[in-house]
Every structure is written in C-alpha cells, then in structure tokens.
Scaffold this motif. Structure first.
Motif, PDB file in Angstrom:
ATOM      1  N   LYS A 154      12.242   8.240  15.983  1.00  0.00           N
ATOM      2  CA  LYS A 154      11.946   9.107  17.122  1.00  0.00           C
ATOM      3  C   LYS A 154      10.450   9.411  17.253  1.00  0.00           C
ATOM      4  CE  LYS A 154      16.407  11.388  16.404  1.00  0.00           C
ATOM      5  NZ  LYS A 154      17.083  12.664  16.036  1.00  0.00           N
ATOM      6  N   GLN A 155       9.689   9.112  16.211  1.00  0.00           N
ATOM      7  CA  GLN A 155       8.261   9.423  16.207  1.00  0.00           C
ATOM      8  C   GLN A 155       7.550   8.460  15.279  1.00  0.00           C
ATOM      9  OE1 GLN A 155       9.302  13.390  15.018  1.00  0.00           O
ATOM     10  NE2 GLN A 155       8.442  13.114  12.962  1.00  0.00           N
ATOM     11  N   LYS A 156       6.237   8.367  15.428  1.00  0.00           N
ATOM     12  CA  LYS A 156       5.470   7.378  14.670  1.00  0.00           C
ATOM     13  C   LYS A 156       5.257   7.775  13.219  1.00  0.00           C
ATOM     14  CE  LYS A 156       1.303   4.532  15.050  1.00  0.00           C
ATOM     15  NZ  LYS A 156       0.061   4.270  15.825  1.00  0.00           N
ATOM     16  N   TYR A 157       5.013   9.067  12.991  1.00  0.00           N
ATOM     17  CA  TYR A 157       4.747   9.554  11.639  1.00  0.00           C
ATOM     18  C   TYR A 157       5.715  10.677  11.284  1.00  0.00           C
ATOM     19  CZ  TYR A 157       0.398   6.905  12.102  1.00  0.00           C
ATOM     20  OH  TYR A 157      -0.523   5.901  12.294  1.00  0.00           O
ATOM     21  N   VAL A 158       5.630  11.164  10.055  1.00  0.00           N
ATOM     22  CA  VAL A 158       6.648  12.124   9.602  1.00  0.00           C
ATOM     23  C   VAL A 158       6.576  13.478  10.298  1.00  0.00           C
ATOM     24  CG1 VAL A 158       6.984  11.044   7.352  1.00  0.00           C
ATOM     25  CG2 VAL A 158       5.209  12.803   7.604  1.00  0.00           C
ATOM     26  N   ALA A 159       5.402  13.836  10.840  1.00  0.00           N
ATOM     27  CA  ALA A 159       5.265  15.128  11.514  1.00  0.00           C
ATOM     28  C   ALA A 159       5.149  14.993  13.033  1.00  0.00           C
ATOM     29  CB  ALA A 159       4.053  15.878  10.972  1.00  0.00           C
ATOM     30  N   GLY A 160       5.268  13.789  13.545  1.00  0.00           N
ATOM     31  CA  GLY A 160       5.123  13.560  14.978  1.00  0.00           C
ATOM     32  C   GLY A 160       4.467  12.220  15.228  1.00  0.00           C
ATOM     33  N   ASP A 161       3.757  12.122  16.331  1.00  0.00           N
ATOM     34  CA  ASP A 161       3.134  10.836  16.677  1.00  0.00           C
ATOM     35  C   ASP A 161       1.698  10.701  16.176  1.00  0.00           C
ATOM     36  OD1 ASP A 161       5.345   9.687  17.946  1.00  0.00           O
ATOM     37  OD2 ASP A 161       4.943  10.816  19.784  1.00  0.00           O
ATOM     38  N   GLU A 162       1.202  11.690  15.448  1.00  0.00           N
ATOM     39  CA  GLU A 162      -0.141  11.635  14.891  1.00  0.00           C
ATOM     40  C   GLU A 162      -0.079  11.617  13.363  1.00  0.00           C
ATOM     41  OE1 GLU A 162      -2.809  11.190  16.757  1.00  0.00           O
ATOM     42  OE2 GLU A 162      -1.629  11.344  18.609  1.00  0.00           O
ATOM     43  N   PHE A 163      -0.966  10.858  12.764  1.00  0.00           N
ATOM     44  CA  PHE A 163      -1.109  10.805  11.311  1.00  0.00           C
ATOM     45  C   PHE A 163      -1.600  12.157  10.802  1.00  0.00           C
ATOM     46  CE2 PHE A 163      -3.959   9.893   7.645  1.00  0.00           C
ATOM     47  CZ  PHE A 163      -3.048   9.279   6.793  1.00  0.00           C
ATOM     48  N   ASP A 167       1.753  12.807   5.825  1.00  0.00           N
ATOM     49  CA  ASP A 167       1.886  11.378   5.521  1.00  0.00           C
ATOM     50  C   ASP A 167       1.145  11.040   4.226  1.00  0.00           C
ATOM     51  OD1 ASP A 167       3.300  10.245   8.002  1.00  0.00           O
ATOM     52  OD2 ASP A 167       1.619  11.332   8.898  1.00  0.00           O
ATOM     53  N   ILE A 168      -0.058  11.581   4.078  1.00  0.00           N
ATOM     54  CA  ILE A 168      -0.841  11.324   2.872  1.00  0.00           C
ATOM     55  C   ILE A 168      -0.094  11.780   1.624  1.00  0.00           C
ATOM     56  CG2 ILE A 168      -2.952  11.957   1.615  1.00  0.00           C
ATOM     57  CD1 ILE A 168      -4.438  12.009   4.260  1.00  0.00           C
ATOM     58  N   PHE A 169       0.594  12.925   1.702  1.00  0.00           N
ATOM     59  CA  PHE A 169       1.330  13.434   0.546  1.00  0.00           C
ATOM     60  C   PHE A 169       2.312  12.393  -0.011  1.00  0.00           C
ATOM     61  CE2 PHE A 169       0.980  18.177   1.954  1.00  0.00           C
ATOM     62  CZ  PHE A 169      -0.330  18.208   1.510  1.00  0.00           C
ATOM     63  N   HIS A 170       2.850  11.555   0.849  1.00  0.00           N
ATOM     64  CA  HIS A 170       3.842  10.560   0.425  1.00  0.00           C
ATOM     65  C   HIS A 170       3.235   9.437  -0.413  1.00  0.00           C
ATOM     66  CE1 HIS A 170       6.149  12.633   3.544  1.00  0.00           C
ATOM     67  NE2 HIS A 170       7.223  12.137   2.972  1.00  0.00           N
ATOM     68  N   LEU A 171       1.910   9.365  -0.437  1.00  0.00           N
ATOM     69  CA  LEU A 171       1.247   8.338  -1.241  1.00  0.00           C
ATOM     70  C   LEU A 171       1.042   8.769  -2.686  1.00  0.00           C
ATOM     71  CD1 LEU A 171      -1.438   7.217   1.363  1.00  0.00           C
ATOM     72  CD2 LEU A 171       0.425   5.794   0.485  1.00  0.00           C
ATOM     73  N   MET A 172       1.567   9.942  -3.051  1.00  0.00           N
ATOM     74  CA  MET A 172       1.296  10.461  -4.387  1.00  0.00           C
ATOM     75  C   MET A 172       1.890   9.572  -5.494  1.00  0.00           C
ATOM     76  SD  MET A 172       1.880  14.290  -5.994  1.00  0.00           S
ATOM     77  CE  MET A 172       1.249  15.084  -4.546  1.00  0.00           C
ATOM     78  N   TRP A 195       6.499   2.394   9.051  1.00  0.00           N
ATOM     79  CA  TRP A 195       5.681   3.558   8.681  1.00  0.00           C
ATOM     80  C   TRP A 195       4.972   3.337   7.352  1.00  0.00           C
ATOM     81  CZ3 TRP A 195       7.515   6.944   4.595  1.00  0.00           C
ATOM     82  CH2 TRP A 195       6.711   8.060   4.367  1.00  0.00           C
ATOM     83  N   TRP A 196       5.708   2.848   6.360  1.00  0.00           N
ATOM     84  CA  TRP A 196       5.113   2.651   5.045  1.00  0.00           C
ATOM     85  C   TRP A 196       3.999   1.603   5.089  1.00  0.00           C
ATOM     86  CZ3 TRP A 196       4.856   5.638   1.123  1.00  0.00           C
ATOM     87  CH2 TRP A 196       4.384   5.153  -0.100  1.00  0.00           C
ATOM     88  N   ASN A 197       4.201   0.560   5.859  1.00  0.00           N
ATOM     89  CA  ASN A 197       3.170  -0.467   5.998  1.00  0.00           C
ATOM     90  C   ASN A 197       1.908   0.108   6.626  1.00  0.00           C
ATOM     91  OD1 ASN A 197       2.332  -3.384   5.949  1.00  0.00           O
ATOM     92  ND2 ASN A 197       2.195  -3.011   8.150  1.00  0.00           N
ATOM     93  N   GLU A 198       2.076   1.016   7.572  1.00  0.00           N
ATOM     94  CA  GLU A 198       0.909   1.653   8.190  1.00  0.00           C
ATOM     95  C   GLU A 198       0.147   2.503   7.185  1.00  0.00           C
ATOM     96  OE1 GLU A 198       1.353   3.581  11.918  1.00  0.00           O
ATOM     97  OE2 GLU A 198       2.732   2.076  12.722  1.00  0.00           O
ATOM     98  N   LEU A 199       0.875   3.182   6.307  1.00  0.00           N
ATOM     99  CA  LEU A 199       0.211   4.024   5.313  1.00  0.00           C
ATOM    100  C   LEU A 199      -0.593   3.193   4.315  1.00  0.00           C
ATOM    101  CD1 LEU A 199       2.730   6.855   4.310  1.00  0.00           C
ATOM    102  CD2 LEU A 199       1.147   6.754   6.227  1.00  0.00           C
ATOM    103  N   VAL A 200       0.034   2.159   3.786  1.00  0.00           N
ATOM    104  CA  VAL A 200      -0.626   1.391   2.714  1.00  0.00           C
ATOM    105  C   VAL A 200      -1.639   0.378   3.234  1.00  0.00           C
ATOM    106  CG1 VAL A 200       1.276   1.712   1.105  1.00  0.00           C
ATOM    107  CG2 VAL A 200       1.254  -0.311   2.585  1.00  0.00           C
ATOM    108  N   THR A 201      -1.768   0.257   4.551  1.00  0.00           N
ATOM    109  CA  THR A 201      -2.812  -0.615   5.102  1.00  0.00           C
ATOM    110  C   THR A 201      -3.949   0.193   5.737  1.00  0.00           C
ATOM    111  OG1 THR A 201      -1.575  -0.864   7.185  1.00  0.00           O
ATOM    112  CG2 THR A 201      -1.272  -2.571   5.501  1.00  0.00           C
ATOM    113  N   ARG A 202      -3.892   1.510   5.621  1.00  0.00           N
ATOM    114  CA  ARG A 202      -5.017   2.313   6.112  1.00  0.00           C
ATOM    115  C   ARG A 202      -6.254   1.969   5.278  1.00  0.00           C
ATOM    116  NH1 ARG A 202      -4.058   6.355   9.794  1.00  0.00           N
ATOM    117  NH2 ARG A 202      -6.032   7.403   9.339  1.00  0.00           N
ATOM    118  N   PRO A 203      -7.408   1.840   5.894  1.00  0.00           N
ATOM    119  CA  PRO A 203      -8.619   1.462   5.163  1.00  0.00           C
ATOM    120  C   PRO A 203      -8.910   2.355   3.958  1.00  0.00           C
ATOM    121  CG  PRO A 203      -9.001   1.288   7.511  1.00  0.00           C
ATOM    122  CD  PRO A 203      -7.647   1.909   7.352  1.00  0.00           C
ATOM    123  N   SER A 204      -8.651   3.647   4.077  1.00  0.00           N
ATOM    124  CA  SER A 204      -8.920   4.564   2.971  1.00  0.00           C
ATOM    125  C   SER A 204      -8.081   4.213   1.747  1.00  0.00           C
ATOM    126  CB  SER A 204      -8.643   6.012   3.391  1.00  0.00           C
ATOM    127  OG  SER A 204      -7.295   6.161   3.817  1.00  0.00           O
TER     128      SER A 204
END
Length: 218
Positions: A154-163, A167-172, A195-204
């Motif tokens: 229903k949305q792009k990220y866990v809290a809505g459509d914005e990063f 989302d960062i917390f899930h990378l712990m 969603w997971w692919n978007e997180l782990v491919t962020r440049p940071s």
C-alpha cells in the motif's frame, strides 16, 4: 567540536544504523574505536558514559547519548534541515513514522534476534545449532515479513511513501541474517523484496559495507 562516535568500525548492529544516519545527513564525525575483544567497553571510563557497557554512544561536544535508536532520533532532529527529512514534522505523518518505528522495535527486532542468536550466536561460541528451533524462529520472522508485505503493498516504505528513520532501523541486524544464508526476504512476498532491495542499495549503505565505519573529513 566534531561529533564523536564511540563504537567499532564494523557496519553491523546499532553502530551500523548510526553510521547510515550520519552518512544520509552528511554529518562530519570522528570514530573513536572501542576494542570489544579487549573489553574496552567494560572499562570504568566507558561505563561512565554507557552504564550498560555497550556500543555505540556519541559525544556531541560533551552531550552524551547512548542507544542507537535514541542517537539516530537526536541527530535526525538536530540536523532536520540537512539531508533527507528522516522524521516527519506533519502530525499524522509523524504518527505513522512512530507506528512503524514501534513495529520494528516490538515485532521485527525480537524475531530477527531469535534467528541470529540461534544461528550466528551459537556458531560463534562453538555450540551446536538447534536446527528445529532455528526453523521455527525463521518461520516466525517470515510470518512477520508477510504482514510487512501487506503494508508495503500500500506504500513504498514502512512509514509511508517517503524514506524515514524507521526504514534505517531495519538495517540494524537483518543484514546479518541474510549474510548467514537465511532467505526470508524473497520468500515473504514481492513488496518486501522490493523494499529490502531499495534499502540495501542506498548509497549510504553500499559505501558503509565497502569501507566500514570511518571518520569523515571535518
């Protein structure tokens, strides 16, 4: 005085999410490496700053904050106008952020830790992994992820459509589960996988994995 991050240079755990936040916000910092093997985290000097003898903690010109989620919240709000907006200011959007952050803490994190402690924890200690228990923990985590798949449909990220910081917390610790050969991402639904692919491919995150945690130029 430049911000000091006391922790290790390995990108996992709470140290990792703080490093991602620092990268996303482009906050200069100095890494003060804590040698866990030498038990530097149990010294009186360290315990005076982090009474539980853990890492990380930050020293922001004498202001000490420990617990990685609290550190991230503090820095996200202090540098709200720098880099991406990681904590929404709109009341309803912030409520959705807090909801997602609470879900990570109460549902996602405990399930991930059960898998890690059975698989990685016992392996590191030279103990025998209980494969039956591990399979049960993996299935428990997968069931949580299936709920995520509905939400992320229903949305792009866990809290809505914005990063956001949620989302960062899930990378712990989840990347450690994946790196240990436990596939709960692709088997839990297409929205989770996307969603997971978007997180782990962020440049940071990519940079952190390649270089580890390093001090940034001041």
């Amino acid at each position: 005085m430049v911000l000091k991050l006391h922790g290790g240079n390995r990108p996992g755990g709470g140290n990792g999410i703080v490093a991602v936040l620092l990268a996303e916000k482009q906050i200069p910092f100095e890494l003060v490496r804590v040698d866990m093997a030498a038990k530097e985290h149990k010294t009186p000097e360290h315990l005076a700053k982090q009474p539980f003898g853990q890492v990380p903690y930050i020293d922001d010109d004498g202001f000490i904050v420990y617990e990685s989620r609290a550190i991230c919240r503090y820095l996200a709000e202090k540098y709200a106008d720098q880099g991406p907006t990681l904590i929404p200011t709109d009341l309803k959007q912030k409520a959705m952020f807090e909801q997602a952050a609470s879900v990570e803490s109460a549902n996602w994190h405990p399930a991930v830790m059960k898998v890690l402690m059975e698989k990685m924890g016992k392996t590191m200690r030279g103990e025998t992994v209980d494969e039956v228990a591990l399979a049960g923990y993996v299935e428990e985590l997968r069931e949580k992820l299936k709920v995520y798949d509905v939400i992320l449909g229903k949305q792009k990220y866990v809290a809505g459509d914005e990063f956001t910081l949620a989302d960062i917390f899930h990378l712990m610790y989840m990347p450690m589960v994946v790196s240990n050969g436990i596939d709960v991402v692709t088997t839990s639904g297409p929205n989770v996988a996307r969603w997971w692919n978007e997180l782990v491919t962020r440049p940071s995150w990519v940079k952190l994995q390649a270089e580890g945690v390093q001090s940034t130029p001041q």
